[in-house]
Every structure is written in structure tokens, then in C-alpha cells.
Design an enzyme around this catalytic site. Structure first.
Site, PDB file in Angstrom:
ATOM      1  N   ARG A 122       0.837  -1.198   0.000  1.00 18.89           N
ATOM      2  CA  ARG A 122       0.000   0.000   0.000  1.00 18.89           C
ATOM      3  C   ARG A 122       0.876   1.253   0.000  1.00 18.89           C
ATOM      4  O   ARG A 122       1.957   1.260   0.617  1.00 18.89           O
ATOM      5  CB  ARG A 122      -0.842  -0.036   1.276  1.00 18.89           C
ATOM      6  CG  ARG A 122      -1.770   1.131   1.516  1.00 18.89           C
ATOM      7  CD  ARG A 122      -3.005   1.020   0.711  1.00 18.89           C
ATOM      8  NE  ARG A 122      -4.084   1.863   1.248  1.00 18.89           N
ATOM      9  CZ  ARG A 122      -5.138   2.223   0.529  1.00 18.89           C
ATOM     10  NH1 ARG A 122      -5.281   1.828  -0.725  1.00 18.89           N
ATOM     11  NH2 ARG A 122      -6.091   2.950   1.060  1.00 18.89           N
ATOM     12  N   THR A 397      -8.898   0.875  -9.277  1.00 20.01           N
ATOM     13  CA  THR A 397      -8.578  -0.390  -8.695  1.00 20.01           C
ATOM     14  C   THR A 397      -8.865  -1.506  -9.673  1.00 20.01           C
ATOM     15  O   THR A 397      -9.727  -1.382 -10.525  1.00 20.01           O
ATOM     16  CB  THR A 397      -9.456  -0.564  -7.435  1.00 20.01           C
ATOM     17  OG1 THR A 397      -9.350   0.621  -6.703  1.00 20.01           O
ATOM     18  CG2 THR A 397      -9.112  -1.773  -6.626  1.00 20.01           C
ATOM     19  N   THR A 415      -4.333  -0.583  -6.929  1.00 18.06           N
ATOM     20  CA  THR A 415      -5.135   0.585  -7.314  1.00 18.06           C
ATOM     21  C   THR A 415      -4.311   1.860  -7.406  1.00 18.06           C
ATOM     22  O   THR A 415      -3.229   1.955  -6.807  1.00 18.06           O
ATOM     23  CB  THR A 415      -6.253   0.795  -6.266  1.00 18.06           C
ATOM     24  OG1 THR A 415      -7.142   1.820  -6.705  1.00 18.06           O
ATOM     25  CG2 THR A 415      -5.701   1.205  -4.912  1.00 18.06           C
ATOM     26  N   ASN A 417      -6.532   4.407  -6.891  1.00 18.02           N
ATOM     27  CA  ASN A 417      -7.753   4.977  -6.337  1.00 18.02           C
ATOM     28  C   ASN A 417      -8.749   5.300  -7.438  1.00 18.02           C
ATOM     29  O   ASN A 417      -9.372   4.391  -7.957  1.00 18.02           O
ATOM     30  CB  ASN A 417      -7.475   6.168  -5.420  1.00 18.02           C
ATOM     31  CG  ASN A 417      -8.637   6.417  -4.463  1.00 18.02           C
ATOM     32  OD1 ASN A 417      -9.393   5.484  -4.162  1.00 18.02           O
ATOM     33  ND2 ASN A 417      -8.811   7.626  -3.994  1.00 18.02           N
ATOM     34  N   GLU A 436      -4.332   8.266  -3.686  1.00 21.37           N
ATOM     35  CA  GLU A 436      -4.702   7.385  -2.560  1.00 21.37           C
ATOM     36  C   GLU A 436      -4.842   8.125  -1.233  1.00 21.37           C
ATOM     37  O   GLU A 436      -5.459   7.606  -0.302  1.00 21.37           O
ATOM     38  CB  GLU A 436      -3.635   6.295  -2.416  1.00 21.37           C
ATOM     39  CG  GLU A 436      -4.183   4.937  -2.049  1.00 21.37           C
ATOM     40  CD  GLU A 436      -4.947   4.313  -3.193  1.00 21.37           C
ATOM     41  OE1 GLU A 436      -6.126   3.998  -3.006  1.00 21.37           O
ATOM     42  OE2 GLU A 436      -4.371   4.151  -4.275  1.00 21.37           O
ATOM     43  N   ASP A 439      -8.039   8.291   0.819  1.00 17.72           N
ATOM     44  CA  ASP A 439      -8.544   7.227   1.700  1.00 17.72           C
ATOM     45  C   ASP A 439      -8.307   7.542   3.180  1.00 17.72           C
ATOM     46  O   ASP A 439      -8.865   6.886   4.056  1.00 17.72           O
ATOM     47  CB  ASP A 439      -7.898   5.878   1.352  1.00 17.72           C
ATOM     48  CG  ASP A 439      -8.536   5.247   0.118  1.00 17.72           C
ATOM     49  OD1 ASP A 439      -9.598   5.720  -0.310  1.00 17.72           O
ATOM     50  OD2 ASP A 439      -7.969   4.277  -0.410  1.00 17.72           O
ATOM     51  N   SER A 469     -10.135  -0.495   1.597  1.00 11.19           N
ATOM     52  CA  SER A 469     -11.212  -1.496   1.597  1.00 11.19           C
ATOM     53  C   SER A 469     -10.880  -2.677   0.699  1.00 11.19           C
ATOM     54  O   SER A 469     -11.698  -3.593   0.549  1.00 11.19           O
ATOM     55  CB  SER A 469     -12.525  -0.863   1.119  1.00 11.19           C
ATOM     56  OG  SER A 469     -12.917   0.181   1.974  1.00 11.19           O
TER      57      SER A 469
HETATM   58  O1  DON Z   1      -8.071   1.244  -1.121  1.00 12.06           O
HETATM   59  C1  DON Z   1      -9.248   1.525  -1.271  1.00 12.06           C
HETATM   60  O2  DON Z   1     -10.137   1.102  -0.577  1.00 12.06           O
HETATM   61  C2  DON Z   1      -9.629   2.420  -2.431  1.00 12.06           C
HETATM   62  N1  DON Z   1      -8.563   3.326  -2.724  1.00 12.06           N
HETATM   63  C3  DON Z   1      -9.983   1.575  -3.608  1.00 12.06           C
HETATM   64  C4  DON Z   1     -10.423   2.402  -4.784  1.00 12.06           C
HETATM   65  C5  DON Z   1     -11.281   1.694  -5.734  1.00 12.06           C
HETATM   66  O3  DON Z   1     -11.664   0.571  -5.544  1.00 12.06           O
HETATM   67  C6  DON Z   1     -11.691   2.469  -6.934  1.00 12.06           C
HETATM   68  N2  DON Z   1     -12.500   1.672  -7.784  1.00 12.06           N
HETATM   69  N3  DON Z   1     -13.642   1.774  -7.926  1.00 12.06           N
END
Ligand code: DON
Length: 588
Positions: A122, A397, A415, A417, A436, A439, A469
Site C-alpha cells: 500500500r 482499482t 489501485t 484509487n 490514494e 482514503d 477497503s
Molecule cells: O483502497 C481503497 O479502498 C480504495 N482506494 C480503492 C479504490 C477503488 O476501488 C476504486 N475503484 N472503484
């Protein structure tokens, strides 16, 4: 309700809801944040939906060329980790919205020997980041700062993550697994309808930056089906990585290019941020559900913990008897999700900074405490639900799945994001940077792009990873591989992944039906249930509204690229989510 009845009921409901969708209100999850690129769910054909089957190995990704890359690596004798790393780099080329080297993610590995591992790559916050960096002098969150400015960019982890996985569990060299991605970037690939649909979501943004427009627009115009996308800059970046490994990205010219672009555009990134970046191996979070073992992503993802908490809450309820989409199943799922998301937003964060009470959240006592608060005939207002450990005494993602012929399985969600991340590319590096940082909690109580109302636990700190998530998951039965699943979709990733499991385990669907079936989602705040067209019949909707539920129709979210080992035929079932038309399941 029998499976046949349930599917018929769903088909009847579909037409009514497809019509209702035309007037769907704006969802509280920002449109750019949610991955709404798919077609309407094809409920009419759900009953006939069949997965791709293969006896030995399977790869499922959101882009068909990346799937072929994975299958070829397996056929050349590579294992699931070799294929997963090759796919990770290939998606960075052929699925640039989401596949990436400018972001980060998670990998869950199940080795045929029985060992389960979690790799955290991450993004981290820059060392100059502060808890109030997305607020103005009055303490108000400044719109767009955490999503569209260079302040949104976290230190990317994908390159170190993929390389670390290969080094530890792969059998091939970095040059071997990266060769297909480099060729796809250098020689280009033909864009199909599914690819164009995704590019079209941000064509206007591409035009804002000349170095982005030069790659992702065709002489200033949007690409069309049949055009070829050639990415020489990205090819060069990938060649450097293949030759020199992670150090070129974290200590060499690529880090320098990103830091220079960040400095020119008001960002905080420094060479030290890149040099200090690290990935982390740990144990996955796991739980038992109706004889299956769910192996998933621990913090800094909230995914595995929240999926497991929901499954622990619903375990005693007769979901198979109630049936998919029934009033009862929808009610208890929505309630379990409401309580579990309240806990998620209150208690979970980067384990390097906070103590995550996972054992408490997943304890039978905590599940029982929550069940005691769920009324059989009424929705619980979210205003009455707080994240609480009380009663436990004692808690854009893309996803892809790979299974090799030896029974090793790799589940990856990574991802940048939003689709195409922050929408900017550093100089001539050729890859999109993430946004990101959104988040994190920009301010306690203020929702992020996914509508998640998070607390101090997820506030920005230097070097901290934002709570995610993403839920790459492997499900075992009697210690042997049963399913590989996961999805994009921000906060909805959690419910999508959980539903793919219960659609198979409780509702008897095959893998394709389980990922195609219309979905529902509740995340505590806002106090509403998101549903895809066709999830509810008019009668179940009316009954649930009477119990206090409010529904928001949202047109197709997520892209669950999943694999199942069918316990009767022993064949692998691969399912590309029908919402992601660019994807493919293939095996041998
Ligand atoms: O890490 C996460 O939860 C988010 N940044 C994921 C983003 C994502 O799934 C975008 N797609 N729809």
C-alpha cells in the site's frame, strides 16, 4: 426459495428496475470514485450464466491481454506468483485506469503446501504530510485537494510489492515476467470497446496535461475502437525496472522524475519518501464460515476484517432457506454491514500506527452482541449505531485471480484509487500517479470520495498508510483451495467480495452467476442501501421500505474477477465479471 425460483424472481424484477434506473439519483459516493464502467447487469441471462472451465490452471483479470499474459507464463512453467507478477505489470500497460505502477495494493497467497501469506504494498503518506493538510485555515476540507492535486499522491508501492513477491515465491526472473508488459507498451495493443469505455470516462482530464494528452489522446481526440495505443515512455520505464529492479524506481531516475513533478505542482514528495518506502509481509486475517476458511486482507486494509465480521454476524441465520434477494437475507445483510462498517470506520487503521482490535471484532461474543441489537422487523437507524466493542468483554482499482496447476493461488487487488488516479503523469515516466491520500480521514466526520465517514484512527500521519477497503481473498475448504475472489469499487469492495462468497456457499450459484448477480451495499453512513438494477423485486422493495429502509439505485459497480474449484467436477471455474467487458477468464 429454490435457486430456480430465485433467478426467475430476479429476472421479473429486472425490467422494472432497469426503468427506475433512468431516474436514479446521484449516489452519495462520488461518481469519479466509483468504478461505474460496466454495462447493466444481464439479469435476463443470469440463470444461464456459465463460467469458463479448465482442469489445471486459471487466470481471470479485467483485461483480456493481461489474462493471456498470465496463462502464457503458467504454460511456460511459471507458478501462480510468476503469473501474478507478470499480470500485475501487464495490467499497468493494458488497463491503465487501474492496473498500475503508480499506486499500491495487496496480495494474498495460498501455497499448495498450505501456507497462507499477505503482502502489503500500500502507498505511504509523504514524510511532510500532516493531519490537517486537506483543510483550509478555518478547518474546512478543501474540495479536490485529496483527489486532484499533487497532495493526493502517496508514495507508490506496486513496483516493490510485485518484485518482492517474485523474489520470495516466484521461479522466473524479473526480465522474463516483465517481457510481455514491455512488448505491449512498446508495440502497442488494439483498443476494444471495453477499453474505450474506460478511457472515455476521463478524456476531458487527459486534455488538461500535455504529457498525458500525448499518450492517452490521439492528436487531441479520444481514441476509438480499433485504434492502437502505443506507450513508448512506459515501455522505457518498465525496461529500466526489468534491468535494475526496484532501486531504479525508489532511488533512481523514476523517483527523481516523480519528486520533480511533485515539487513543481505543490506536492510534498521527496527522495527520502521513496528511499524509505517498504513493503510488509504478514499473516492474512482469517475466519470460518459454514465449513469454509476465509483467508483475506488484514490492516492497513479493512477488507478482510470487515468481510469476516459480517460473516460472523450472519452465520446463524438460514440464508440458504431465505434465498438471494429475499426480504430476510437483505435485511440481515444490511444490518450486519451497518454494524461492521461502523466498527471499521472507528477501529481500523495502519497497524504501524494504531492497534487494531481484530480478535475482538471477530469474536463470537461481539457477533452475538450485534445480533442482539438487530430487530427482526425494522432497520436500525445508522444514527443509533456507533462503532462499539461493548459486549465483547473479553471485535480504481483492479482485482485479478490466478491458480496454477499445483494448486497455488494468488489474489491481488491494486489501485491508483480513482480511474486513472490523480490524472497526472510525472514528466516522461508514462504512468499515472495515485490519489490514494483521499482514503485517509481529511477531517473526522467528513466523508471521503467513497462516502466513508471515518475517524481520527485514519488521520494523515507522515509515513502512514491510508485505510483501504481492498479485499483480495482466498477461500479454502478442508485446507484445500476453494475460491479466489476480490473486486474494485472502494467501500463496495467489501460487500461485493462477501456477496461472491455467500452467493456460492449459501445460494448455490456457480462462479459466473455469483459475480454477475446484482449486488446490494450498506456502509453505515450514509444511512441507505445501494442496490443494482434487478436486485430487488417490487414486492421485496416495498416490504423493506416498510421496515425503514431507503434504497439508492446505482448502475453497476465492482468487477469481481474470480475463480472457484468446483467440488463435484473438480474443474476450475473462472468468471470475468460481466460488468467489465474488457476482461477475460482463461485457463488450460
Ligand atoms: O483502497 C481503497 O479502498 C480504495 N482506494 C480503492 C479504490 C477503488 O476501488 C476504486 N475503484 N472503484
Amino acid at each position: 426459495m429454490s435457486k430456480a425460483n430465485m433467478l426467475v424472481a430476479a429476472v421479473i424484477a429486472a425490467s422494472a428496475f432497469l426503468a427506475a434506473d433512468a431516474q436514479a439519483e446521484q449516489t452519495s459516493i462520488s461518481k469519479q470514485a466509483l468504478d461505474v464502467t460496466g454495462p447493466a447487469t444481464t439479469l435476463q441471462t443470469l440463470a444461464e450464466a456459465k463460467p469458463v472451465t479448465a482442469p489445471h490452471a486459471m487466470v481471470v483479470t479485467a483485461q483480456h491481454l493481461a489474462t493471456q499474459v498470465g496463462v502464457n507464463i503458467l504454460k511456460q512453467g511459471g507458478n501462480a506468483v510468476d503469473a501474478a507478477v507478470a499480470v500485475g505489470y501487464a495490467l499497468a500497460v493494458v488497463h491503465p485506469c487501474c492496473g498500475n505502477i503508480g499506486g499500491g495494493g495487496f496480495m494474498v497467497i495460498h501455497l499448495a503446501s498450505g501456507k497462507n501469506l499477505f503482502l502489503d504494498f500500500r502507498e505511504k503518506a509523504p514524510l511532510k504530510a500532516t493531519p490537517t493538510m486537506f483543510q483550509d485555515a478555518q478547518g474546512n476540507v478543501v474540495p479536490g485537494l485529496s483527489t486532484k492535486s499533487f497532495l493526493a499522491v502517496g508514495v507508490p508501492g506496486t513496483v516493490m510489492g510485485l518484485n518482492a513477491a517474485l523474489k520470495k515465491y516466484g521461479t522466473m526472473t524479473l526480465q522474463q515476467v516483465m517481457a510481455p508488459a514491455i512488448a505491449l507498451a512498446k508495440d502497442g495493443y488494439v483498443l476494444q470497446q471495453g477499453d474505450i469505455k474506460i478511457l472515455d470516462t476521463r478524456n476531458k482530464d487527459f486534455a488538461e496535461h500535455p504529457n498525458v494528452a500525448a499518450i492517452f489522446l490521439d492528436h487531441g481526440q479520444p481514441y476509438k475502437v480499433g485504434d492502437k495505443l502505443v506507450q513508448p515512455q512506459l515501455a522505457r520505464t518498465l525496461e529500466l525496472i526489468a534491468k535494475d529492479g526496484s532501486k531504479v524506481f525508489y532511488k533512481g531516475p523514476i523517483a527523481r522524475a516523480v519528486v520533480a513533478a511533485s515539487e513543481q505542482n505543490g506536492g510534498l514528495l521527496t527522495m527520502k519518501d521513496f528511499a524509505d518506502y517498504s513493503v510488509a509481509w504478514s499473516k492474512p486475517v482469517s475466519c470460518e464460515y459454514r465449513g469454509y476458511e476465509v483467508i483475506s486482507s488484514p490492516p492497513p486494509s479493512s477488507g478482510g476484517t470487515t468481510v469476516c465480521e459480517i460473516l460472523q454476524i450472519i452465520k446463524p441465520y438460514p440464508f440458504a432457506k431465505w434465498g438471494y434477494g429475499s426480504v430476510e437475507a437483505t435485511h440481515y445483510l444490511a444490518e450486519a454491514e451497518r454494524f461492521a462498517f461502523a466498527d471499521r470506520n472507528t477501529y481500523l487503521g495502519d497497524p504501524a500506527f494504531v492497534k487494531n482490535p481484530i480478535a475482538q471484532l471477530l469474536s463470537p461474543q461481539h457477533a452475538a452482541w450485534i445480533r442482539a441489537r438487530i430487530k427482526p422487523d425494522a432497520a436500525t437507524p445508522s444514527s443509533k449505531v456507533k462503532g462499539s466493542l461493548g459486549g465483547t468483554e473479553g471485535q480504481h482499482t483492479t482485482h485479478y485471480s490466478v491458480v496454477d496447476a499445483k494448486g497455488n493461488a494468488v489474489s491481488v487487488t491494486y489501485t491508483i484509487n480513482f480511474l486513472f488516479g490523480v490524472g497526472q503523469i510525472a514528466g516522461d515516466t508514462g504512468f499515472f500517479l495515485n490519489d490514494e491520500m483521499d482514503d485517509f480521514t481529511s477531517k473526522p466526520g467528513v466523508p471521503n470520495a467513497f462516502g466513508l465517514v471515518q475517524g481520527r484512527i485514519d488521520e494523515v500521519r507522515p509515513g502512514k498508510r491510508p485505510l483501504s477497503s481492498m479485499t483480495p481473498t482466498v477461500v479454502l475448504r478442508k485446507g484445500k483451495l476453494f475460491m479466489v475472489t476480490g473486486s474494485p469499487g472502494g467501500s463496495t469492495i467489501i460487500s461485493t467480495t462477501m456477496e461472491s462468497i455467500i452467493n456460492v456457499v449459501d445460494f448455490g450459484m456457480n462462479m459466473q452467476q455469483a459475480v454477475d448477480a446484482p449486488r446490494m451495499h450498506q456502509q453505515w453512513l450514509p444511512d441507505l442501501v445501494m442496490v443494482e438494477p434487478g436486485y430487488l423485486t417490487p414486492a421485496t422493495q416495498a416490504a423493506l421500505e416498510k421496515m425503514g429502509y431507503t434504497f439508492k439505485m446505482v448502475h453497476a459497480w465492482g468487477a469481481d474477477e474470480a475463480i472457484l474449484r468446483n467440488s463435484k467436477t473438480h474443474l476450475l471455474e473462472g468468471a470475468n465479471d460481466d460488468r467489465r467487458t474488457s476482461g477475460l477468464a482463461a485457463g488450460y
